[in-house]
Scaffold this active site. Structure first.
Site, PDB file in Angstrom:
ATOM      1  N   THR A  74       1.814   2.916   5.590  1.00  0.00           N
ATOM      2  CA  THR A  74       2.092   1.503   5.791  1.00  0.00           C
ATOM      3  C   THR A  74       1.739   0.710   4.541  1.00  0.00           C
ATOM      4  O   THR A  74       1.009   1.180   3.667  1.00  0.00           O
ATOM      5  CB  THR A  74       1.260   0.961   6.956  1.00  0.00           C
ATOM      6  N   GLY A  75       2.224  -0.518   4.483  1.00  0.00           N
ATOM      7  CA  GLY A  75       1.856  -1.411   3.396  1.00  0.00           C
ATOM      8  C   GLY A  75       1.974  -2.851   3.826  1.00  0.00           C
ATOM      9  O   GLY A  75       2.920  -3.220   4.537  1.00  0.00           O
ATOM     10  N   SER A 106       0.529 -10.402   1.566  1.00  0.00           N
ATOM     11  CA  SER A 106       1.153 -11.633   2.044  1.00  0.00           C
ATOM     12  C   SER A 106       2.656 -11.674   1.772  1.00  0.00           C
ATOM     13  O   SER A 106       3.103 -11.552   0.636  1.00  0.00           O
ATOM     14  CB  SER A 106       0.480 -12.830   1.371  1.00  0.00           C
ATOM     15  N   LYS A 139       0.199   3.670  -2.796  1.00  0.00           N
ATOM     16  CA  LYS A 139      -0.820   4.718  -2.728  1.00  0.00           C
ATOM     17  C   LYS A 139      -0.203   6.120  -2.637  1.00  0.00           C
ATOM     18  O   LYS A 139      -0.854   7.114  -2.973  1.00  0.00           O
ATOM     19  CB  LYS A 139      -1.744   4.481  -1.536  1.00  0.00           C
ATOM     20  N   SER A 142      -5.994   3.662   4.207  1.00  0.00           N
ATOM     21  CA  SER A 142      -5.435   2.779   3.174  1.00  0.00           C
ATOM     22  C   SER A 142      -6.546   2.117   2.377  1.00  0.00           C
ATOM     23  O   SER A 142      -6.594   0.900   2.210  1.00  0.00           O
ATOM     24  CB  SER A 142      -4.518   1.716   3.800  1.00  0.00           C
ATOM     25  N   ASN A 143      -7.446   2.938   1.842  1.00  0.00           N
ATOM     26  CA  ASN A 143      -8.647   2.463   1.167  1.00  0.00           C
ATOM     27  C   ASN A 143      -8.328   2.011  -0.261  1.00  0.00           C
ATOM     28  O   ASN A 143      -8.055   2.828  -1.141  1.00  0.00           O
ATOM     29  CB  ASN A 143      -9.692   3.586   1.160  1.00  0.00           C
ATOM     30  N   ASN A 144      -8.382   0.697  -0.486  1.00  0.00           N
ATOM     31  CA  ASN A 144      -8.011   0.140  -1.789  1.00  0.00           C
ATOM     32  C   ASN A 144      -8.935   0.585  -2.907  1.00  0.00           C
ATOM     33  O   ASN A 144      -8.487   0.919  -4.011  1.00  0.00           O
ATOM     34  CB  ASN A 144      -7.985  -1.384  -1.719  1.00  0.00           C
ATOM     35  N   SER A 204       0.790  -1.241   0.000  1.00  0.00           N
ATOM     36  CA  SER A 204       0.000   0.000   0.000  1.00  0.00           C
ATOM     37  C   SER A 204       0.818   1.285   0.000  1.00  0.00           C
ATOM     38  O   SER A 204       0.246   2.366  -0.113  1.00  0.00           O
ATOM     39  CB  SER A 204      -0.962   0.011   1.194  1.00  0.00           C
ATOM     40  N   HIS A 254       0.546  -8.502  -6.504  1.00  0.00           N
ATOM     41  CA  HIS A 254       1.883  -9.005  -6.204  1.00  0.00           C
ATOM     42  C   HIS A 254       2.844  -8.763  -7.365  1.00  0.00           C
ATOM     43  O   HIS A 254       4.046  -9.022  -7.235  1.00  0.00           O
ATOM     44  CB  HIS A 254       1.814 -10.496  -5.879  1.00  0.00           C
TER      45      HIS A 254
END
Length: 477
Positions: A428-429, A432, A78, A319-321, A75, A372
């Site tokens: 932040t980000g 997985s 962004k 952190s709104n995707n 993220s 990814h």
């Protein structure tokens, strides 16, 4: 003679001050480098990472460990999308949603259709649709001979961001994207519906409620209310490729289970909620259709979003995707005439080149950072954070970043429980195996520094090590 000696001493002292300060700065930089390297050697022996630290005032690189290495940014991607949107659309840009009719009103009957036209607003709420319904009622409409029609042609029909796997599609961070979409509330989880499960009478089926209600979303209810104190086994899912929501399991009496689920068809969902608002105002129910506003239609309503700089606050803080992907498509539509991911990405890449970034070190296929396949280097993310400082909207951008250890309404968001006692504003980000943090930190000298830390291939959480690196920067600089 004594005065001359004193004067000469003063001159020598003044002349030596810059050298002394420079020596102290170099010593601090060296100590910081040593301590960060020690943290890395202890904790990230087998991890892939890219770390860069810069002087915030000059942009000079003070620390570089694999700075050019391209890592999944998650993220922190962004940060680039946000900067491009603020610069290219403008901090005061407002998204628009419009209502049209295409016929006359005779004795309370609209001889034609009502159109709801989306303009890519990521903050459209049921309350806005209610306002539209009130406006149509005030026009004297109680019935229509045609249909309620959704126009979502502002964006293309490619709904799902790349990188979302089937088992994630119902989760609220994996929203499907349409130019006409709503959120249940001001958290702006785009294209989601809240599912509430309640029950009081043991042995009966629990009550399942959709908020907002939409008749086009069928519910399969396989629940049972059990005694208080028993374990809740309620599970809420959406069937793959459909809007049907399945609720199963046991619910203890007097308890509640609530979650948010993405909808498969965000345009139809929005239109259906609008129909419910119209019916609630006393306008007879009507069929739903998809189409495009005809040239002869009359605009009878418009909703403007809040300015982009205010929306961006929620975008970065939460952190709104969905917002990231809608921003990306909006950039494509406004700058290149095509509301697609490819056009939006092209606009963002051009923007990056224009402000002096090396876009060869940025690879991305969405606006959220979920994929990814995305890649970026810490050298470039830190350079972006330096470049934006010259922008007129910089302070609103800075304020939108999560702030470490600070609680309150959206103040800390994703950083509120981290690095308490340190002055850190950063994005932040996480996806997985990947963690990232890029932003600004205040050193013990009182000066601020830019940092970008990207790491992947983590078998356990990389957050403690990331935080320790940032603390070492703050403690030594």
């Amino acid at each position: 003679m004594k005065k001359k000696i004193i004067l000469l001493t003063m001159i020598l002292t003044v002349c030596c001050l810059p050298i002394t300060f420079l020596e102290k700065a170099e010593a601090s930089e060296q100590t910081m480098t040593t301590k960060v390297n020690s943290v890395l050697a202890k904790n990230w022996k087998n991890n892939e990472y890219s770390i860069t630290v810069r002087d915030m005032e000059t942009g000079d690189v003070l620390y570089n460990k694999n700075g050019e290495k391209m890592i999944r940014p998650a993220s922190t991607h962004k940060l680039l999308v946000s900067a491009a949107a603020l610069d290219l659309l403008g901090p005061d840009y407002r998204f628009e949603t419009k209502v049209y009719v295409d016929g006359p009103i005779e004795n309370g009957v609209l001889q034609g259709n009502i159109y709801l036209q989306g303009g890519g607003d990521p903050t459209l709420l049921p309350s806005h649709l209610d306002s539209f319904a009130s406006g149509l009622k005030k026009m004297g409409i109680s019935k229509i001979t045609g249909s309620l029609i959704a126009d979502d042609t502002w964006f293309d029909t490619d709904r799902l961001p790349k990188g979302i796997v089937p088992q994630e599609e119902a989760l609220p961070y994996a929203s499907r994207i349409s130019a006409l979409t709503i959120s249940p509330n001001e958290q702006y989880d785009i294209a989601t519906v809240q599912v509430k499960v309640t029950g009081s009478k043991v042995g009966t089926t629990a009550n399942v409620q959709l908020v907002p209600f939409a008749s086009t979303i069928p519910i399969v209810n396989k629940t049972k209310v059990v005694k208080k104190g028993e374990k809740s086994t309620v599970k809420i899912t959406r069937e793959y490729g459909k809007d049907r929501i399945v609720v199963t399991g046991n619910l203890p009496a007097g308890s509640e289970k609530s979650t948010y689920v993405t909808v498969y068809d965000p345009t139809l969902y929005t239109l259906d909620v609008f129909r419910e608002k119209l019916v609630a105002k006393g306008i007879q129910t009507m069929p739903l259709n998809m189409g495009q506003v005809p040239e002869n239609a009359q605009q009878v309503g418009i909703s403007y979003s809040k300015p982009l700089k205010e929306i961006n606050f929620k975008f970065l803080k939460l952190s709104n995707n969905g917002m990231g992907d809608m921003f990306t498509k909006q950039l494509g539509r406004e700058l290149l005439g095509e509301g697609s991911w490819s056009a939006g990405i092209q606009a963002i890449r051009t923007y990056g080149n224009d402000i002096g970034l090396n876009m060869d070190q940025w690879v991305f296929e969405d606006g959220s950072g979920l994929s990814h396949q995305n890649r970026a280097s810490s050298m470039q993310e830190s350079l972006l954070l330096y470049k934006v400082r010259s922008k007129s909207w910089y302070y609103s951008y800075l304020d939108a970043l999560p702030h470490a250890g600070r609680k309150g309404k959206l103040v800390g968001a994703t950083l509120e429980n981290r690095m308490k006692g340190y002055s850190v504003s950063a994005k932040t980000g996480y996806i997985s195996g990947t963690h990232s943090l890029s932003g600004y930190v205040k050193g013990k000298s009182g000066k601020w520094y830019i940092f970008s830390i990207l790491t992947q291939g983590n078998k356990t959480s990389a957050i403690p090590t990331i935080d320790e690196i940032v603390k070492q920067i703050a403690n030594e600089m």
